[in-house]
Design an enzyme around this catalytic site. Sequence first.
Site, PDB file in Angstrom:
ATOM      1  N   HIS A   1      58.272  28.640  71.145  1.00 21.67           N
ATOM      2  CA  HIS A   1      58.017  28.878  69.722  1.00 21.67           C
ATOM      3  C   HIS A   1      57.232  27.703  69.151  1.00 21.67           C
ATOM      4  O   HIS A   1      57.432  26.559  69.546  1.00 21.67           O
ATOM      5  CB  HIS A   1      59.347  29.019  68.973  1.00 21.67           C
ATOM      6  CG  HIS A   1      59.212  28.962  67.474  1.00 21.67           C
ATOM      7  ND1 HIS A   1      59.616  27.862  66.737  1.00 21.67           N
ATOM      8  CD2 HIS A   1      58.689  29.843  66.585  1.00 21.67           C
ATOM      9  CE1 HIS A   1      59.368  28.086  65.455  1.00 21.67           C
ATOM     10  NE2 HIS A   1      58.813  29.268  65.330  1.00 21.67           N
ATOM     11  N   SER A   2      56.302  27.996  68.247  1.00 27.31           N
ATOM     12  CA  SER A   2      55.538  26.970  67.550  1.00 27.31           C
ATOM     13  C   SER A   2      54.775  26.108  68.565  1.00 27.31           C
ATOM     14  O   SER A   2      54.053  26.638  69.406  1.00 27.31           O
ATOM     15  CB  SER A   2      56.471  26.134  66.663  1.00 27.31           C
ATOM     16  OG  SER A   2      55.752  25.303  65.777  1.00 27.31           O
ATOM     17  N   LEU A   3      54.924  24.794  68.498  1.00 29.39           N
ATOM     18  CA  LEU A   3      54.263  23.925  69.478  1.00 29.39           C
ATOM     19  C   LEU A   3      54.653  24.299  70.902  1.00 29.39           C
ATOM     20  O   LEU A   3      53.820  24.274  71.817  1.00 29.39           O
ATOM     21  CB  LEU A   3      54.639  22.465  69.192  1.00 29.39           C
ATOM     22  CG  LEU A   3      54.198  21.407  70.213  1.00 29.39           C
ATOM     23  CD1 LEU A   3      52.689  21.383  70.355  1.00 29.39           C
ATOM     24  CD2 LEU A   3      54.740  20.035  69.808  1.00 29.39           C
TER      25      LEU A   3
END
Length: 461
Positions: A272-274
């Site tokens: 998720h995300s980075l």
Amino acid sequence: MFAILPTTFRLLLGSLLWTNELHHSLQQDPSQLSFQLRHQHAVTNSSRVIFSDIHDSDLVAHSLVSSDPYVYTLRTSRLTTHKPSSFSAFHDARLRSIRHAQSDAALWEGIEVAGPNVTDRETLLALAKMTNNAYLAGRDSGWYDVSGFNNSIPVGWEPSADGLRGHIFVSSDNTTVILSIKGTSAGWITGGGGPTVRKDKLNDNLMFSCCCARVGPTWSTVCGCYKGAGKCSNSCVEASLLDEELFYSIGLNLYNNITYMYPHAHIWITGHSLGGSISSLLGATFGAPVVAFEAPAEKLAATRLHLPSPPSTQHITHIIHTADPIAMGTCNGVTSTCSLAGYAMETRCHLGQVVLYDVVSKLGWSVDIRTHSIVNVIERLLAQELEWDDSPLEDDDTIGGDDVEAGGLLRYLRWGWWGGKGDGDDKDKDKDKTVRRPVPVAKPEVDCVDCFNWEFGEWDD
């Protein structure tokens, strides 16, 4: 007694002895796989990848809620991916690209593998829960690397530490491994700061900014490549991403260690995300199937890292909703929430294909950085039994209003996605073609350009 055996032998025994009758009963359907958390991964202060085994008594601590099962069942589908002939061949091709701007079309081998079924909502929900659990703190003892026990304190489990971390799930038949990678631990996004904020932020600003996080004249840049007046040294910004302590380089070592631990298993990656962006870059490197949730756009970083381009990256799937300004590439500019928090999230273009949930126009969500969290994606989107359509439904007039405000439980939605709505005879034809889907169709981004207002080249200081 098991703990004192050589690590390589212990890993082999662990893969052979890890059995559970429930797992095998679920495994009879060849179109699905059942996974359980087997290891945690982290890095030491010297950027060495280390692991910690998970035991049955530990599993309850890694569930999103107490009612979650210990076993995650995912549906599979066949897909074609392109793997490098060897990692050394990939490394040589990358060096030729860096030094001589040369590409190598013969590097890739196309193969058909079983990957996660990205058209199945329950599969995406299970992967999202696996990804969420990577944010949870883990054990502080029993860590080892592939050559033996390691007494170093893992990075990311003490208040002053930072680094790449996450979980490793293994199918009950040991044929498939899922690597989950934690995203950015930023309090203003996830609801709590966490120990990995400093290095997470450095990676974000190097990978997703146009030029060293130079957003305005008051910003302190993360590298010295800005040359004034909208100019940026291309070779300088590329070199800044080659640091061995950055997450992509650590991810390469992590992936290679997992192939050593499970030499005959297929590897999937999620994050998720980075963590989703790092997952995508690793998937482009090794040809591993990837499902990334709300990941900032990483295509520019792949170019700057000189990753050799496979014939296709359709084995990489991004799950994005339109209320998330980070994944959509709109959380930028000196007055944006990201900039005010010190993040230069300026890129827009993703590798692979994108499953785009139009929650703004169809569910009435507001564009808000708080919708970026994986818990929000789980509870308000993937846990809901929604249907997404390619053309309007006959009961258009019933859409909206109180149903949307009641918490996103609207069952049938119309979606004219990436296309216009006709009228007259065309409208009738569209109704005949309507297909209701639990997950929007995955599509590649078209005509996407990053950092168009910057000039990249080489200038004398």
